[in-house]
Design a protein around this motif. Structure first.
Motif, PDB file in Angstrom:
ATOM      1  N   ASN A   1      -3.135 177.157   3.952  1.00  4.97           N
ATOM      2  CA  ASN A   1      -2.105 177.645   3.038  1.00  4.97           C
ATOM      3  C   ASN A   1      -0.731 177.120   3.440  1.00  4.97           C
ATOM      4  N   HIS A   2      -0.426 177.117   4.724  1.00  3.39           N
ATOM      5  CA  HIS A   2       0.867 176.589   5.183  1.00  3.39           C
ATOM      6  C   HIS A   2       1.014 175.099   4.856  1.00  3.39           C
ATOM      7  N   ARG A   3      -0.062 174.334   5.042  1.00  5.11           N
ATOM      8  CA  ARG A   3      -0.001 172.904   4.733  1.00  5.11           C
ATOM      9  C   ARG A   3       0.210 172.677   3.238  1.00  5.11           C
ATOM     10  N   LEU A   4      -0.514 173.443   2.421  1.00  2.36           N
ATOM     11  CA  LEU A   4      -0.348 173.311   0.979  1.00  2.36           C
ATOM     12  C   LEU A   4       1.065 173.670   0.543  1.00  2.36           C
ATOM     13  N   MET A   5       1.601 174.740   1.092  1.00  4.45           N
ATOM     14  CA  MET A   5       2.958 175.149   0.728  1.00  4.45           C
ATOM     15  C   MET A   5       3.980 174.112   1.193  1.00  4.45           C
ATOM     16  N   GLY A   6       3.771 173.530   2.362  1.00  7.70           N
ATOM     17  CA  GLY A   6       4.668 172.475   2.841  1.00  7.70           C
ATOM     18  C   GLY A   6       4.662 171.271   1.916  1.00  7.70           C
ATOM     19  N   THR A   7       3.483 170.870   1.480  1.00  7.04           N
ATOM     20  CA  THR A   7       3.360 169.759   0.544  1.00  7.04           C
ATOM     21  C   THR A   7       4.011 170.100  -0.785  1.00  7.04           C
ATOM     22  N   TYR A   8       3.791 171.323  -1.238  1.00  7.32           N
ATOM     23  CA  TYR A   8       4.384 171.783  -2.487  1.00  7.32           C
ATOM     24  C   TYR A   8       5.904 171.733  -2.409  1.00  7.32           C
ATOM     25  N   VAL A   9       6.457 172.200  -1.302  1.00  7.69           N
ATOM     26  CA  VAL A   9       7.911 172.209  -1.133  1.00  7.69           C
ATOM     27  C   VAL A   9       8.461 170.785  -1.111  1.00  7.69           C
ATOM     28  N   GLN A  10       7.703 169.854  -0.535  1.00 11.22           N
ATOM     29  CA  GLN A  10       8.150 168.463  -0.506  1.00 11.22           C
ATOM     30  C   GLN A  10       8.088 167.810  -1.888  1.00 11.22           C
ATOM     31  N   LEU A  11       7.008 168.049  -2.617  1.00 10.57           N
ATOM     32  CA  LEU A  11       6.790 167.348  -3.878  1.00 10.57           C
ATOM     33  C   LEU A  11       7.483 167.990  -5.068  1.00 10.57           C
ATOM     34  N   MET A  12       7.762 169.254  -5.002  1.00 10.84           N
ATOM     35  CA  MET A  12       8.316 169.957  -6.154  1.00 10.84           C
ATOM     36  C   MET A  12       9.647 169.367  -6.634  1.00 10.84           C
ATOM     37  N   PRO A  13      10.614 169.066  -5.758  1.00  9.19           N
ATOM     38  CA  PRO A  13      11.866 168.471  -6.254  1.00  9.19           C
ATOM     39  C   PRO A  13      11.641 167.141  -6.983  1.00  9.19           C
ATOM     40  N   LEU A  14      10.714 166.322  -6.509  1.00  6.48           N
ATOM     41  CA  LEU A  14      10.425 165.053  -7.183  1.00  6.48           C
ATOM     42  C   LEU A  14       9.815 165.294  -8.554  1.00  6.48           C
ATOM     43  N   MET A  15       8.920 166.274  -8.643  1.00  5.18           N
ATOM     44  CA  MET A  15       8.302 166.588  -9.925  1.00  5.18           C
ATOM     45  C   MET A  15       9.331 167.131 -10.910  1.00  5.18           C
ATOM     46  N   VAL A  16      10.219 167.969 -10.448  1.00  3.85           N
ATOM     47  CA  VAL A  16      11.257 168.527 -11.318  1.00  3.85           C
ATOM     48  C   VAL A  16      12.182 167.413 -11.792  1.00  3.85           C
ATOM     49  N   GLN A  17      12.563 166.520 -10.884  1.00  2.00           N
ATOM     50  CA  GLN A  17      13.439 165.412 -11.254  1.00  2.00           C
ATOM     51  C   GLN A  17      12.766 164.522 -12.302  1.00  2.00           C
ATOM     52  N   ARG A  18      11.480 164.221 -12.116  1.00  2.00           N
ATOM     53  CA  ARG A  18      10.753 163.388 -13.064  1.00  2.00           C
ATOM     54  C   ARG A  18      10.689 164.066 -14.443  1.00  2.00           C
ATOM     55  N   ARG A  19      10.425 165.362 -14.453  1.00  2.00           N
ATOM     56  CA  ARG A  19      10.374 166.086 -15.730  1.00  2.00           C
ATOM     57  C   ARG A  19      11.732 166.100 -16.411  1.00  2.00           C
ATOM     58  N   MET A  20      12.787 166.269 -15.636  1.00  2.00           N
ATOM     59  CA  MET A  20      14.134 166.261 -16.209  1.00  2.00           C
ATOM     60  C   MET A  20      14.440 164.902 -16.833  1.00  2.00           C
ATOM     61  N   GLU A  21      14.081 163.823 -16.149  1.00  2.00           N
ATOM     62  CA  GLU A  21      14.314 162.488 -16.690  1.00  2.00           C
ATOM     63  C   GLU A  21      13.530 162.280 -17.983  1.00  2.00           C
ATOM     64  N   GLU A  22      12.266 162.745 -18.012  1.00  2.00           N
ATOM     65  CA  GLU A  22      11.466 162.619 -19.223  1.00  2.00           C
ATOM     66  C   GLU A  22      12.086 163.416 -20.370  1.00  2.00           C
ATOM     67  N   MET A  23      12.536 164.621 -20.081  1.00  2.00           N
ATOM     68  CA  MET A  23      13.148 165.452 -21.119  1.00  2.00           C
ATOM     69  C   MET A  23      14.438 164.838 -21.625  1.00  2.00           C
ATOM     70  N   GLU A  24      15.246 164.270 -20.719  1.00  2.00           N
ATOM     71  CA  GLU A  24      16.493 163.629 -21.124  1.00  2.00           C
ATOM     72  C   GLU A  24      16.214 162.409 -21.996  1.00  2.00           C
ATOM     73  N   SER A  25      15.209 161.621 -21.637  1.00  2.00           N
ATOM     74  CA  SER A  25      14.901 160.439 -22.453  1.00  2.00           C
ATOM     75  C   SER A  25      14.364 160.853 -23.825  1.00  2.00           C
ATOM     76  N   LYS A  26      13.540 161.911 -23.879  1.00  2.00           N
ATOM     77  CA  LYS A  26      13.057 162.394 -25.178  1.00  2.00           C
ATOM     78  C   LYS A  26      14.206 162.936 -26.013  1.00  2.00           C
ATOM     79  N   ALA A  27      15.125 163.639 -25.374  1.00  2.00           N
ATOM     80  CA  ALA A  27      16.276 164.168 -26.106  1.00  2.00           C
ATOM     81  C   ALA A  27      17.129 163.032 -26.653  1.00  2.00           C
TER      82      ALA A  27
END
Length: 118
Positions: free
Chosen positions: A56-82
């Protein structure tokens, strides 16, 4: 932290804890003749719980690392669609588009010959 967030955190923790308890109980408990765990069962529960907690700790660590990149990618996709939607809306609503080329092109339609006679 607001009370709703605290309640969600507690609920998530309890779900993980209950699932871990269920898994380790099913894996490790074999003898119901005694009130206390046997040494083998106790060792198994310790290993099982430790493994699940480390996982669980390893999964949460990975999640914490990857989440900002995923959010940034989604924001870029939403901005381009807008931006695409804004361009499309601007093109539809722009006055004076008569004569831009597509409307002025000659039609290549074939006239309808009418009903066929046998």
């Amino acid at each position: 932290m607001d009370p709703d967030q605290q309640l969600r955190n507690l609920r998530d923790f309890l779900l993980v804890y209950n699932r871990m308890t269920e898994i380790c109980f099913q894996r490790c408990t074999s003898n119901f003749n005694y009130r206390n765990l046997t040494m083998d069962e106790e060792r198994c529960v310790d290993n099982c719980a430790g493994k699940l907690i480390r996982t669980n700790h390893r999964l949460m660590g990975t999640y914490v690392q990857l989440m900002p990149l995923m959010v940034q990618r989604r924001m870029e996709e939403m901005e381009s669609k807008a931006a695409e939607n804004a361009k499309a809306a601007e093109a539809e609503a722009a006055p004076g588009t008569i004569g831009t080329g597509a409307e002025a092109a000659p039609s290549a339609e074939v006239p309808n010959p009418g009903p066929e006679t046998p």
